[in-house]
Design a protein around this motif. Sequence first.
Motif, PDB file in Angstrom:
ATOM      1  N   ALA A 171       0.817  -1.217   0.000  1.00 14.83           N
ATOM      2  CA  ALA A 171       0.000   0.000   0.000  1.00 14.83           C
ATOM      3  C   ALA A 171       0.852   1.268   0.000  1.00 14.83           C
ATOM      4  CB  ALA A 171      -0.924   0.002   1.220  1.00 14.83           C
ATOM      5  N   GLY A 172       2.176   1.093   0.040  1.00 19.40           N
ATOM      6  CA  GLY A 172       3.074   2.248   0.025  1.00 19.40           C
ATOM      7  C   GLY A 172       3.136   2.988   1.348  1.00 19.40           C
ATOM      8  N   ILE A 173       2.871   2.271   2.450  1.00 16.67           N
ATOM      9  CA  ILE A 173       2.927   2.886   3.782  1.00 16.67           C
ATOM     10  C   ILE A 173       4.261   2.511   4.421  1.00 16.67           C
ATOM     11  CG2 ILE A 173       1.809   3.070   6.040  1.00 16.67           C
ATOM     12  CD1 ILE A 173      -0.774   2.077   4.696  1.00 16.67           C
ATOM     13  N   ALA A 174       5.054   3.528   4.734  1.00 20.39           N
ATOM     14  CA  ALA A 174       6.423   3.284   5.192  1.00 20.39           C
ATOM     15  C   ALA A 174       6.521   2.899   6.663  1.00 20.39           C
ATOM     16  CB  ALA A 174       7.290   4.523   4.926  1.00 20.39           C
ATOM     17  N   ASN A 175       5.681   3.512   7.499  1.00 15.44           N
ATOM     18  CA  ASN A 175       5.799   3.308   8.945  1.00 15.44           C
ATOM     19  C   ASN A 175       4.432   3.102   9.595  1.00 15.44           C
ATOM     20  OD1 ASN A 175       8.747   3.929   9.194  1.00 15.44           O
ATOM     21  ND2 ASN A 175       8.065   5.924   8.414  1.00 15.44           N
ATOM     22  N   PRO A 176       4.395   2.458  10.755  1.00 13.68           N
ATOM     23  CA  PRO A 176       3.116   2.296  11.452  1.00 13.68           C
ATOM     24  C   PRO A 176       2.579   3.653  11.897  1.00 13.68           C
ATOM     25  CG  PRO A 176       4.948   1.612  12.856  1.00 13.68           C
ATOM     26  CD  PRO A 176       5.508   1.814  11.489  1.00 13.68           C
ATOM     27  N   PRO A 177       1.272   3.808  11.963  1.00 13.61           N
ATOM     28  CA  PRO A 177       0.674   5.098  12.339  1.00 13.61           C
ATOM     29  C   PRO A 177       0.973   5.463  13.789  1.00 13.61           C
ATOM     30  CG  PRO A 177      -1.002   3.378  12.288  1.00 13.61           C
ATOM     31  CD  PRO A 177       0.240   2.768  11.728  1.00 13.61           C
ATOM     32  N   LYS A 178       1.151   6.757  14.034  1.00 13.22           N
ATOM     33  CA  LYS A 178       1.440   7.228  15.391  1.00 13.22           C
ATOM     34  C   LYS A 178       0.246   7.929  16.032  1.00 13.22           C
ATOM     35  CE  LYS A 178       6.457   7.668  14.903  1.00 13.22           C
ATOM     36  NZ  LYS A 178       7.647   8.551  15.054  1.00 13.22           N
ATOM     37  N   THR A 179      -0.669   8.433  15.205  1.00  9.16           N
ATOM     38  CA  THR A 179      -1.867   9.094  15.736  1.00  9.16           C
ATOM     39  C   THR A 179      -3.104   8.421  15.153  1.00  9.16           C
ATOM     40  OG1 THR A 179      -2.031  10.688  13.920  1.00  9.16           O
ATOM     41  CG2 THR A 179      -0.636  11.300  15.812  1.00  9.16           C
ATOM     42  N   TRP A 180      -4.262   8.744  15.737  1.00  8.15           N
ATOM     43  CA  TRP A 180      -5.496   8.139  15.236  1.00  8.15           C
ATOM     44  C   TRP A 180      -5.844   8.635  13.833  1.00  8.15           C
ATOM     45  CZ3 TRP A 180      -9.515   4.699  16.436  1.00  8.15           C
ATOM     46  CH2 TRP A 180      -9.221   3.831  17.513  1.00  8.15           C
ATOM     47  N   SER A 181      -5.463   9.851  13.493  1.00  7.86           N
ATOM     48  CA  SER A 181      -5.683  10.331  12.124  1.00  7.86           C
ATOM     49  C   SER A 181      -4.850   9.508  11.146  1.00  7.86           C
ATOM     50  CB  SER A 181      -5.312  11.813  12.002  1.00  7.86           C
ATOM     51  OG  SER A 181      -6.292  12.617  12.607  1.00  7.86           O
ATOM     52  N   GLU A 182      -3.606   9.202  11.534  1.00  5.92           N
ATOM     53  CA  GLU A 182      -2.749   8.378  10.699  1.00  5.92           C
ATOM     54  C   GLU A 182      -3.273   6.941  10.627  1.00  5.92           C
ATOM     55  OE1 GLU A 182       1.267   8.666  12.088  1.00  5.92           O
ATOM     56  OE2 GLU A 182       1.390  10.838  11.740  1.00  5.92           O
ATOM     57  N   LEU A 183      -3.826   6.448  11.746  1.00 10.74           N
ATOM     58  CA  LEU A 183      -4.423   5.114  11.759  1.00 10.74           C
ATOM     59  C   LEU A 183      -5.583   5.047  10.776  1.00 10.74           C
ATOM     60  CD1 LEU A 183      -4.821   2.237  13.078  1.00 10.74           C
ATOM     61  CD2 LEU A 183      -6.404   3.364  14.645  1.00 10.74           C
ATOM     62  N   ALA A 184      -6.438   6.072  10.806  1.00 16.92           N
ATOM     63  CA  ALA A 184      -7.596   6.101   9.904  1.00 16.92           C
ATOM     64  C   ALA A 184      -7.154   6.141   8.443  1.00 16.92           C
ATOM     65  CB  ALA A 184      -8.468   7.316  10.229  1.00 16.92           C
ATOM     66  N   ALA A 185      -6.148   6.970   8.152  1.00 18.62           N
ATOM     67  CA  ALA A 185      -5.647   7.083   6.776  1.00 18.62           C
ATOM     68  C   ALA A 185      -5.058   5.755   6.308  1.00 18.62           C
ATOM     69  CB  ALA A 185      -4.595   8.190   6.692  1.00 18.62           C
ATOM     70  N   ALA A 186      -4.284   5.107   7.180  1.00 15.18           N
ATOM     71  CA  ALA A 186      -3.680   3.827   6.821  1.00 15.18           C
ATOM     72  C   ALA A 186      -4.746   2.750   6.650  1.00 15.18           C
ATOM     73  CB  ALA A 186      -2.673   3.407   7.888  1.00 15.18           C
ATOM     74  N   ALA A 187      -5.747   2.752   7.550  1.00 17.57           N
ATOM     75  CA  ALA A 187      -6.816   1.750   7.484  1.00 17.57           C
ATOM     76  C   ALA A 187      -7.561   1.845   6.154  1.00 17.57           C
ATOM     77  CB  ALA A 187      -7.779   1.930   8.657  1.00 17.57           C
TER      78      ALA A 187
END
Length: 445
Positions: A171-187
């Motif tokens: 999916a082109g995601i380099a690192n695990p999410p650190k915030t819930w906004s990043e979690l939502a974007a990654a999900a």
Amino acid sequence: MSGHRRKTAAALAATAAISLFASACTGQSNSGASDDASKETTINFWHGWSAPNEVKGIQATVDAFEKAHPNIHVKVVGNMTDDKINQALRAGGSTAPDVVSSFTTNNVGKFCSSKAFVDLNPFLKKDGIDAAKTFPKAMNEYTQFDGVRCTVPLLGDAYGLYYNKDAFKAAGIANPPKTWSELAAAAKKLTKTKGDSYEQLGFMPNYHGYESTTEHYLGGWDPEYFDADGKSNIAKDPAFADMLTTQKKLVDDLGGYEKLEKYRTSFGDEWGAKHPFHTGQVAMQLDGEWRLGMAEESKPEFEIGVAPMPVADDERDTYGKGYLTGTVAGIAATSQKQNAAWELVKYMTTDTDAVVNFANAIHNVPSTLDALKSPKLKYDPRFKTFLDIAANPNSTTTPPSVNGGAYLMSLQNLGFDIEKGKQKDIKAGLEKTAEEIDAAIAQAK
């Protein structure tokens, strides 16, 4: 940890059993503390572990204790539920437990306020043990209530984020999410739909998604469940409304409650090889430290990554913290051998080698600050994430209450109503739930 005791609903449901357990011992906290622990004696130790490696690990700890204290003999009884402990304490007699280990940290408030377990503060003071400097902050908090420390930590659980590294790369995601906004974007980026369902879901946000409970999610915030007067604070602290709103938005963004629930029904058992994270049905999973070993044993077709659970957007500088819980140990108020019992409790919970060896044996998080730093710890490098979460002073837990985990059940029920759209006014829901919590606590006193 073995799955039979990590189910949150089961832990909360144990509240009723503990109510009986506690009432059976009221007023007994100072009985029998005059025994001579240097004399030949036998004490009974009851615990709930049942898996072969767990039983072997606790027996090894007891064997080491008996070697160091040849005059104290320990009769170990395993696979004990709080219900069985309650019955034994009611019956009393020489076979009743002196030392008890419980998995139900939510009920420490009951243990302490009812005097079912003795106050350990005098024992700690006598031996010069400073609990605040011995145990991680959150563990130190969940083992006492209203000035009474009736339990001490005996290994812990830390919650983090598991992620599918192969899916991240695709999916082109380099690192695990650190915030819930990043979690939502990654999900959203990781989610692949298939007809009216999913080929892969980035993250299952629904509260029935195994360990995805309101209190575990709130580990990413800095919640204050009660105010200084002991009243529910959930309607006043913005952390609760923010978490509930954030979770609901993610539910909607990923397809809505009904679509997600339909997909969830295709998941395998939480404790089996067909867990949805193991099979690749979900790409990220909130879970405890035990999941790593279970996932690897299922031989997944992808590389597993482990990271702290994302935090609230305005808590970004606290990334690395998490939610903590664990097992507690205490001395039954009905015991006539409390000094000898204390020697065992002290050894199991404060002796660094004892804590480390037990943690190594059952793959749990050590429960003292010294044990967390011990070079004798053996673990997969990814497991260090959970050790760091446990040692992090910003990590949180749920505070003890006089009626156990009932307040968490009330909050969780509100979460169920919000995610399915039954309760649309989160503020009003929190206010009503706070009143419900206060009424229940007042009745329990």
